[in-house]
Design an enzyme around this catalytic site. Structure first.
Site, PDB file in Angstrom:
ATOM      1  N   GLN A 136     -59.604 -35.251 -46.725  1.00  0.00           N
ATOM      2  CA  GLN A 136     -59.163 -34.106 -47.517  1.00  0.00           C
ATOM      3  C   GLN A 136     -60.358 -33.406 -48.155  1.00  0.00           C
ATOM      4  OE1 GLN A 136     -57.130 -34.212 -51.662  1.00  0.00           O
ATOM      5  NE2 GLN A 136     -55.432 -34.003 -50.211  1.00  0.00           N
ATOM      6  N   SER A 174     -55.785 -29.427 -53.986  1.00  0.00           N
ATOM      7  CA  SER A 174     -56.000 -29.746 -52.577  1.00  0.00           C
ATOM      8  C   SER A 174     -56.128 -28.466 -51.766  1.00  0.00           C
ATOM      9  CB  SER A 174     -54.837 -30.576 -52.036  1.00  0.00           C
ATOM     10  OG  SER A 174     -54.677 -31.777 -52.761  1.00  0.00           O
ATOM     11  N   ASP A 204     -51.705 -38.181 -50.857  1.00  0.00           N
ATOM     12  CA  ASP A 204     -52.319 -37.103 -51.631  1.00  0.00           C
ATOM     13  C   ASP A 204     -52.472 -37.460 -53.104  1.00  0.00           C
ATOM     14  OD1 ASP A 204     -53.355 -34.429 -51.852  1.00  0.00           O
ATOM     15  OD2 ASP A 204     -51.466 -33.810 -52.756  1.00  0.00           O
TER      16      ASP A 204
END
Length: 299
Positions: free
Chosen positions: A288, A238, A214
């Site tokens: 993502q 996110s 991430d």
């Protein structure tokens, strides 16, 4: 050679990932004292995966996870992880995990585990041709050269002691406001071996890689706009995160994180990644979508 600070950083990361067992299917995780206003998304992904692992037989390893971020995490209080044992099959095991703070869900994730199967179909895409990590600036080089002219938010990020070492093949997107291609390549590894008793547990290595995955992914969607995740002109967060684990790996060994972002639209950027080991084997994939919008001027 691994430094004492590297060992200390890895020990600190394992204190974050090694959750406290409260009750069957119920776990508690802490956040590091990093001065952040909200919990780092990779931490929640890694902790949720570790919570699921604690409810699964050790011969089953995670092969995929799919999570949604719903509220910002509060780093000042623990996070409670509740695991739902959806299914235990002959080859696959499925878990659903909810992370809770202040009585509300901040993150939910589904995770699937699989027993290892051999003598099956095998292929993978080729690793991009990029310079090896030894030919790139290490963190001491960056602090001596690049960091002297880097914007303050970027400098603070890279100067902070971290359990993971990152070596991007280019820093152009951090030093220029000109549009860049929506792709980047980052070598990564842990700053020290995974400590005992976790050293040889592949599920712990998977959780650390999930944590790392991430770190730079959403940033890629901003490059075509002459921005980075550190820009004060944008709001970024996110929204979801998916990951697939294809082959065994060790987090102490260099891994290449190849990332691209095929779309940004309607305040959402979409990015995907492929993670290779030094031999060129594809060990994991990521995807993502994140919120990216200009900050509204204060009235």
């Amino acid at each position: 050679m691994t430094s004492e600070k590297g060992h200390a950083s890895m020990q600190a990361l394992m204190r974050v990932l090694d959750l406290e067992v409260l009750e069957q299917n119920l776990f508690r995780g802490i956040s590091p004292d990093a001065g952040w206003q909200r919990v780092f998304g990779g931490q929640v992904i890694g902790q949720a995966l570790m919570a699921a692992c604690k409810t699964v037989d050790v011969d089953r390893h995670p092969h995929s996870l799919h999570g949604y971020f719903m509220r910002p995490g509060d780093p000042s209080i623990p996070i409670i992880y509740e695991v739902d044992r959806i299914r235990d099959g002959r080859s696959f095991t499925t878990r659903r995990i909810v992370a809770i703070q202040h009585g509300k869900a901040i993150f939910s994730m589904s995770c699937s585990f699989h027993v290892t199967e051999e003598d099956v179909f095998e292929h993978h895409s080729a690793m991009p041709d990029v310079p090896p990590p030894e030919d790139l600036a290490d963190e001491s080089d960056m602090k001596a050269t690049f960091m002297q002219v880097a914007p303050e938010p970027i400098r603070k990020y890279w100067e902070r002691e971290r359990p993971l070492e990152l070596r991007p093949t280019s820093f152009d997107h951090y030093t220029s406001d000109q549009p860049q291609p929506a792709e980047q390549h980052v070598w990564l590894r842990s700053t020290a071996p995974v400590p005992e008793p976790f050293a040889d547990d592949p599920r712990v290595h998977a959780a650390i890689l999930a944590y790392a995955s991430d770190m730079t992914l959403l940033d890629t969607a901003l490059f075509p706009h002459g921005l980075s995740i550190f820009s004060r002109a944008i709001q970024a967060a996110s929204l979801d995160h998916s990951m697939w684990f294809h082959r065994p790996f060790r987090i102490e060994d260099w891994l290449l994180y190849a990332q691209d972002a095929p779309s940004s639209h309607a305040a959402r950027g979409f990015a995907r990644g492929a993670i290779y080991n030094r031999a060129g084997d594809l060990v994991a994939s990521t995807a993502q979508e994140g919120l990216i919008r200009p900050n509204k001027p204060k009235p």
